[in-house]
Design a protein around this motif. Structure first.
Motif, short mmCIF file in Angstrom:
data_model
loop_
_atom_site.label_atom_id
_atom_site.label_comp_id
_atom_site.label_asym_id
_atom_site.label_seq_id
_atom_site.Cartn_x
_atom_site.Cartn_y
_atom_site.Cartn_z
N THR A 66 0.66 -1.12 0.08
CA THR A 66 -0.08 0.20 -0.10
C THR A 66 0.96 1.33 -0.23
O THR A 66 0.62 2.38 -0.60
CB THR A 66 -0.96 0.12 1.34
OG1 THR A 66 -1.77 -1.32 1.16
CG2 THR A 66 -1.94 1.16 1.10
N ALA A 67 1.90 1.08 0.47
CA ALA A 67 3.01 2.11 0.51
C ALA A 67 3.47 2.45 -1.19
O ALA A 67 3.28 3.72 -1.53
CB ALA A 67 3.98 2.03 1.21
N PHE A 68 3.62 1.50 -1.53
CA PHE A 68 3.91 1.72 -3.04
C PHE A 68 2.62 2.10 -3.96
O PHE A 68 2.99 3.04 -4.99
CB PHE A 68 4.22 0.18 -3.75
CG PHE A 68 4.43 0.23 -5.20
CD1 PHE A 68 5.65 0.73 -5.76
CD2 PHE A 68 3.51 -0.19 -6.20
CE1 PHE A 68 5.68 1.00 -7.31
CE2 PHE A 68 3.52 -0.15 -7.50
CZ PHE A 68 4.78 0.43 -7.92
N ASN A 69 1.39 1.91 -3.33
CA ASN A 69 0.15 2.18 -4.12
C ASN A 69 0.08 3.66 -3.95
O ASN A 69 -0.41 4.47 -4.64
CB ASN A 69 -0.85 1.55 -3.54
CG ASN A 69 -1.96 1.36 -4.63
OD1 ASN A 69 -1.58 1.65 -5.94
ND2 ASN A 69 -3.21 0.92 -4.03
N THR A 70 0.42 4.20 -2.59
CA THR A 70 0.46 5.67 -2.36
C THR A 70 1.43 6.30 -3.05
O THR A 70 1.10 7.33 -3.70
CB THR A 70 0.79 5.65 -0.89
OG1 THR A 70 -0.30 5.03 -0.02
CG2 THR A 70 0.73 7.18 -0.50
N PHE A 71 2.61 5.84 -3.30
CA PHE A 71 3.56 6.36 -4.15
C PHE A 71 3.21 6.69 -5.61
O PHE A 71 3.23 7.59 -6.03
CB PHE A 71 4.66 5.66 -4.43
CG PHE A 71 5.98 6.07 -5.22
CD1 PHE A 71 6.77 7.12 -4.93
CD2 PHE A 71 6.37 5.18 -6.25
CE1 PHE A 71 7.57 7.59 -5.83
CE2 PHE A 71 7.12 5.64 -7.46
CZ PHE A 71 7.80 6.78 -6.91
N VAL A 72 2.44 5.48 -6.13
CA VAL A 72 1.89 5.58 -7.40
C VAL A 72 1.02 6.87 -7.55
O VAL A 72 0.75 7.53 -8.56
CB VAL A 72 0.95 4.25 -7.75
CG1 VAL A 72 0.31 4.38 -9.06
CG2 VAL A 72 1.83 3.06 -8.12
N LEU A 73 0.06 6.78 -6.56
CA LEU A 73 -0.94 8.13 -6.50
C LEU A 73 -0.49 9.38 -6.45
O LEU A 73 -0.71 10.42 -7.06
CB LEU A 73 -2.08 7.84 -5.30
CG LEU A 73 -3.65 8.40 -5.81
CD1 LEU A 73 -3.98 7.97 -6.73
CD2 LEU A 73 -4.44 8.23 -4.35
N VAL A 74 0.86 9.53 -5.79
CA VAL A 74 1.66 10.86 -5.75
C VAL A 74 1.92 11.18 -7.14
O VAL A 74 2.09 12.22 -7.33
CB VAL A 74 2.65 10.66 -4.64
CG1 VAL A 74 3.30 11.79 -4.44
CG2 VAL A 74 1.80 10.71 -3.11
N VAL A 75 2.70 10.13 -7.69
CA VAL A 75 3.41 10.39 -8.92
C VAL A 75 2.26 10.74 -9.86
O VAL A 75 2.43 11.63 -10.84
CB VAL A 75 4.02 9.12 -9.52
CG1 VAL A 75 4.46 9.33 -10.73
CG2 VAL A 75 5.34 8.98 -8.67
N SER A 76 0.93 10.23 -9.80
CA SER A 76 -0.01 10.54 -10.86
C SER A 76 -0.70 12.07 -10.48
O SER A 76 -0.88 12.70 -11.41
CB SER A 76 -1.32 9.57 -10.66
OG SER A 76 -2.15 10.05 -9.58
N SER A 77 -0.30 12.36 -9.15
CA SER A 77 -0.85 14.13 -9.05
C SER A 77 0.28 14.86 -9.65
O SER A 77 0.05 15.94 -10.21
CB SER A 77 -0.73 14.04 -7.62
OG SER A 77 -1.64 15.20 -7.03
N LEU A 78 1.54 14.26 -9.66
CA LEU A 78 2.69 15.03 -10.39
C LEU A 78 2.21 15.23 -11.92
O LEU A 78 2.50 16.15 -12.51
CB LEU A 78 3.84 14.72 -9.97
CG LEU A 78 4.44 14.74 -8.69
CD1 LEU A 78 5.73 13.90 -8.39
CD2 LEU A 78 4.55 16.22 -8.33
N THR A 79 1.96 14.14 -12.62
CA THR A 79 1.64 14.12 -14.03
C THR A 79 0.61 14.99 -14.24
O THR A 79 0.42 15.35 -15.38
CB THR A 79 1.57 12.65 -14.51
OG1 THR A 79 0.47 12.03 -13.78
CG2 THR A 79 2.68 11.91 -14.44
N MET A 80 -0.56 15.18 -13.29
CA MET A 80 -1.58 16.05 -13.63
C MET A 80 -1.11 17.47 -13.59
O MET A 80 -1.51 18.25 -14.56
CB MET A 80 -2.64 15.85 -12.45
CG MET A 80 -3.67 16.73 -12.43
SD MET A 80 -4.84 16.00 -13.96
CE MET A 80 -5.16 17.45 -14.80
N VAL A 81 -0.01 18.04 -12.70
CA VAL A 81 0.45 19.17 -12.67
C VAL A 81 1.18 19.33 -14.08
O VAL A 81 1.01 20.36 -14.56
CB VAL A 81 1.54 19.39 -11.57
CG1 VAL A 81 2.43 20.63 -11.72
CG2 VAL A 81 0.74 19.12 -10.18
N LYS A 82 1.72 18.57 -14.59
CA LYS A 82 2.58 18.56 -15.77
C LYS A 82 1.57 18.78 -17.14
O LYS A 82 1.69 19.26 -17.97
CB LYS A 82 3.21 17.23 -16.13
CG LYS A 82 4.54 16.97 -14.92
CD LYS A 82 5.69 18.03 -15.40
CE LYS A 82 6.52 17.49 -16.49
NZ LYS A 82 7.70 18.52 -16.55
#
Length: 199
Positions: A66-82
């Motif tokens: 789930t920590a890895f899954n949280t990382f996935v969601l955080v990265v997806s937030s960064l791609t949304m910014v991009k």
């Protein structure tokens, strides 16, 4: 020339009002949704404090996964910014690429959550009726999962509209509004992960 300007001005004002209404509407929705998530987290905390046999999360849940899954969601937030940054520069291909990556991050998050549910339900044998931990865990995480699913659909609609020429460097407020929703989903998950999996 004055006649043309007079015709153009109401359109521009209307467009600005539509942008403001869209953002205000999304913020109002997010505030109401934050209250719902807050109530669920408070219920989780209250039942946990009042329970003498509450399980240790690390003994029941797969915290590293789930920590890895949280990382996935955080990265997806960064791609949304991009994605938003790209459309503000008029880079529609960049917008489409980063929107797709954001939606893909959401799909990956949901896939890992589905794997976790399968393991908990069919291998560990957990059920909602077993105890308050199971009831509150599944209620919180599935409610959030439903938000991620809606967010993925929302992003795919925005992506589809970008192929129709709906967005440009000047007209991009719908992408920004979608970004507000996606960042909210990300922030809420960080809170859920902290309180349910780590604390």
């Amino acid at each position: 020339m004055n006649h043309a300007a007079a015709i153009q001005e109401p359109y521009e004002s209307s467009d600005l009002m539509g942008t403001a209404r869209g953002k205000i509407g999304m913020w109002l929705f997010l505030v109401s949704d934050a209250l719902t998530f807050g109530a669920l987290l408070c219920a989780y905390g209250a039942t946990r404090i009042g329970s003498a046999d509450w399980p240790v999360p690390s003994e029941v849940l797969n915290v590293p996964l789930t920590a890895f899954n949280t990382f996935v969601l955080v990265v997806s937030s960064l791609t949304m910014v991009k994605a938003l940054s790209a459309v503000k520069r008029g880079d529609i291909k960049g917008l489409q690429k980063f929107l797709f990556m954001t939606a893909l991050g959401g799909v990956l998050f949901l896939s890992i959550q589905a794997y976790e549910y399968h393991h908990l339900l069919f291998i560990d044998g957990l059920r909602l009726r077993h105890n308050l931990f199971c009831a509150t865990f599944f209620a919180l995480t599935s409610f959030h999962g439903a938000h991620v699913l809606c967010g993925v659909i929302y992003l795919l609609v925005i992506l589809w509209r970008s192929t129709k020429g709906d967005f440009s460097a000047e007209v991009n407020h719908r992408v920004e509004i979608a970004g507000l929703y996606w960042h909210f989903v990300d922030l809420v998950w960080i809170l859920v992960f902290t309180f349910v999996y780590l604390v």
